[in-house]
Each structure stands twice: as structure tokens, then as C-alpha cells.
Enzyme design. Structure first.
Site, PDB file in Angstrom:
ATOM      1  N   GLY A  42     -25.337  22.540  -0.366  1.00  0.00           N
ATOM      2  CA  GLY A  42     -24.727  22.763  -1.674  1.00  0.00           C
ATOM      3  C   GLY A  42     -23.737  23.899  -1.766  1.00  0.00           C
ATOM      4  N   GLU A  97     -25.312  30.860  -2.466  1.00  0.00           N
ATOM      5  CA  GLU A  97     -26.084  29.675  -2.865  1.00  0.00           C
ATOM      6  C   GLU A  97     -25.370  28.991  -4.026  1.00  0.00           C
ATOM      7  OE1 GLU A  97     -27.871  27.241  -2.288  1.00  0.00           O
ATOM      8  OE2 GLU A  97     -29.970  27.808  -2.427  1.00  0.00           O
ATOM      9  N   ASP A  98     -25.527  27.677  -4.102  1.00  0.00           N
ATOM     10  CA  ASP A  98     -24.897  26.939  -5.191  1.00  0.00           C
ATOM     11  C   ASP A  98     -25.589  27.209  -6.520  1.00  0.00           C
ATOM     12  OD1 ASP A  98     -27.204  25.531  -4.469  1.00  0.00           O
ATOM     13  OD2 ASP A  98     -26.225  23.573  -4.386  1.00  0.00           O
ATOM     14  N   ASP A 101     -32.492  28.199  -9.395  1.00  0.00           N
ATOM     15  CA  ASP A 101     -33.310  27.745 -10.522  1.00  0.00           C
ATOM     16  C   ASP A 101     -34.725  28.274 -10.384  1.00  0.00           C
ATOM     17  OD1 ASP A 101     -34.109  25.836  -8.588  1.00  0.00           O
ATOM     18  OD2 ASP A 101     -33.023  24.229  -9.549  1.00  0.00           O
ATOM     19  N   LYS A 129     -29.952  29.160 -13.373  1.00  0.00           N
ATOM     20  CA  LYS A 129     -30.764  28.519 -14.417  1.00  0.00           C
ATOM     21  C   LYS A 129     -32.013  29.373 -14.624  1.00  0.00           C
ATOM     22  CE  LYS A 129     -30.274  23.645 -13.634  1.00  0.00           C
ATOM     23  NZ  LYS A 129     -30.975  22.414 -13.310  1.00  0.00           N
ATOM     24  N   VAL A 151     -27.571  19.396 -12.973  1.00  0.00           N
ATOM     25  CA  VAL A 151     -26.131  19.532 -12.801  1.00  0.00           C
ATOM     26  C   VAL A 151     -25.683  19.032 -11.426  1.00  0.00           C
ATOM     27  CG1 VAL A 151     -25.794  21.379 -14.483  1.00  0.00           C
ATOM     28  CG2 VAL A 151     -26.456  21.958 -12.155  1.00  0.00           C
ATOM     29  N   ASP A 157     -25.716  18.116  -5.838  1.00  0.00           N
ATOM     30  CA  ASP A 157     -25.823  16.672  -5.701  1.00  0.00           C
ATOM     31  C   ASP A 157     -26.994  16.088  -6.466  1.00  0.00           C
ATOM     32  OD1 ASP A 157     -28.125  15.760  -3.304  1.00  0.00           O
ATOM     33  OD2 ASP A 157     -27.744  17.871  -3.710  1.00  0.00           O
ATOM     34  N   ARG A 163     -21.435  15.583  -4.896  1.00  0.00           N
ATOM     35  CA  ARG A 163     -21.084  16.919  -4.409  1.00  0.00           C
ATOM     36  C   ARG A 163     -19.589  17.184  -4.507  1.00  0.00           C
ATOM     37  NH1 ARG A 163     -25.300  19.363  -1.656  1.00  0.00           N
ATOM     38  NH2 ARG A 163     -26.790  17.968  -0.662  1.00  0.00           N
TER      39      ARG A 163
END
Length: 173
Positions: A42, A97-98, A101, A129, A151, A157, A163
Site C-alpha cells: 500500500g 505506511e499508507d 487504523d 483512522k 478507503v 486496495d 490501488r
């Protein structure tokens, strides 16, 4: 049937925030080399765009972990799939990091990486998040705080799809 994707954060907004983050990193690490570690898969889009905007010298490496499988919710079990190729001892490490959460994945990686004696260590994320956090960990820098929705886009993804969207989208019900 294909999911319907709504735009949450436009391509222009994403680009602007990554530029702002790069400027902060350039200022903080002036005269130093930054070692970016991307969390596959990601983070690739975010990390590449960020690296292009950095004026300080940059080295790159990647790790791969899994906690999702092909679903839309975390399994809660983090598994290391690919470790770093090079030592990070004495380096100024930025873990890229993407999305953060639950925090499980990053907490797992932070524990591993800090034991390897980097000179400095930061966590940066494209998205955060905080509503989903189950582990006491926060990013040092984040581009956007997003609602507790699934998301996609810009590296994120859904079962390996979406992606490549150039924006952050929400899968609409």
C-alpha cells in the site's frame, strides 16, 4: 458487479499534502540522509511521490506484512512476509505506511525496527483512522485523518483492486 467509488480526497489535495510533508522532512533532516522504509504494498504510491519531493539524500527499503488477507477488515494477526534487505543501524529511518487504523501492523513493525538501533525513527502515514485504534500508537506525521470507512486508491486496495486510483476514494454501499 463493480463497486461504486466516491472521491473522498482529490488527487490535487493528496499531492499538496505530500508536498507539505516533504518540505517538513527536508527541513528537519537537512544535511542528513533519510532512509525510507515502505510497507508493501500500500505505501508504494505514497512513498514514491514523497521521495520525489525530498531534497535531502534518500535511501529506500521495503517490508511486507499482512493482516488483512483479501477482506475488508483486519484479521488481527500480523505476519512478516518480507524483511528489510539492509541494516538500519545508525540510520535516520522513516517508516512509510499508507494508512494507520487499528495500529497492530505498525506497532508490530516499530517493535522490530527499533531493536535494530536506528539513529532516529519516525512513522509517517498518508491516512490515519484514529477511531479504529486498538493499540496505543500514533504516527509522527500524517497527511489526512479519515472517517471510519473503507478507503481505496493511492495504494490502498480492496482485494487487490483500486490501488491505482490517483485519489482517495470510499467504496459506496
Amino acid at each position: 458487479m463493480a463497486e461504486k467509488i466516491g472521491v473522498l480526497i482529490s488527487e490535487d489535495e493528496v499531492d499538496k499534502k505530500i508536498t507539505e510533508m516533504a518540505e517538513l522532512i527536508n527541513k528537519e533532516y537537512e544535511g542528513k540522509v533519510v532512509h525510507l522504509i515502505g510497507v508493501l504494498r500500500g505505501s508504494v504510491f505514497f512513498m514514491c511521490e514523497l521521495a520525489k519531493k525530498l531534497t535531502v539524500p534518500v535511501t529506500l527499503d521495503f517490508m511486507s506484512v499482512s493482516s488483512y488477507g483479501n477482506g475488508t477488515s483486519s484479521s488481527g494477526v500480523v505476519k512478516l512476509i518480507k524483511d528489510l534487505d539492509d541494516s538500519i543501524e545508525g540510520k535516520n529511518v522513516i517508516l512509510v505506511e499508507d494508512i494507520m487504523d487499528s495500529g497492530r501492523t505498525l506497532s508490530y513493525l516499530v517493535n522490530i525496527l527499533k531493536e535494530r538501533k536506528p539513529e532516529s525513527f519516525k512513522i509517517i502515514t498518508l491516512l490515519d483512522k484514529p477511531e479504529r485504534r486498538v493499540v496505543d500508537i500514533e504516527p509522527d506525521m500524517t497527511c489526512f485523518v479519515v472517517p471510519d470507512r473503507f478507503v481505496v486508491g493511492y495504494g490502498l486496495d480492496c482485494a487487490q483492486k483500486y490501488r491505482n486510483l490517483p485519489y482517495i476514494g470510499i467504496i459506496e454501499e
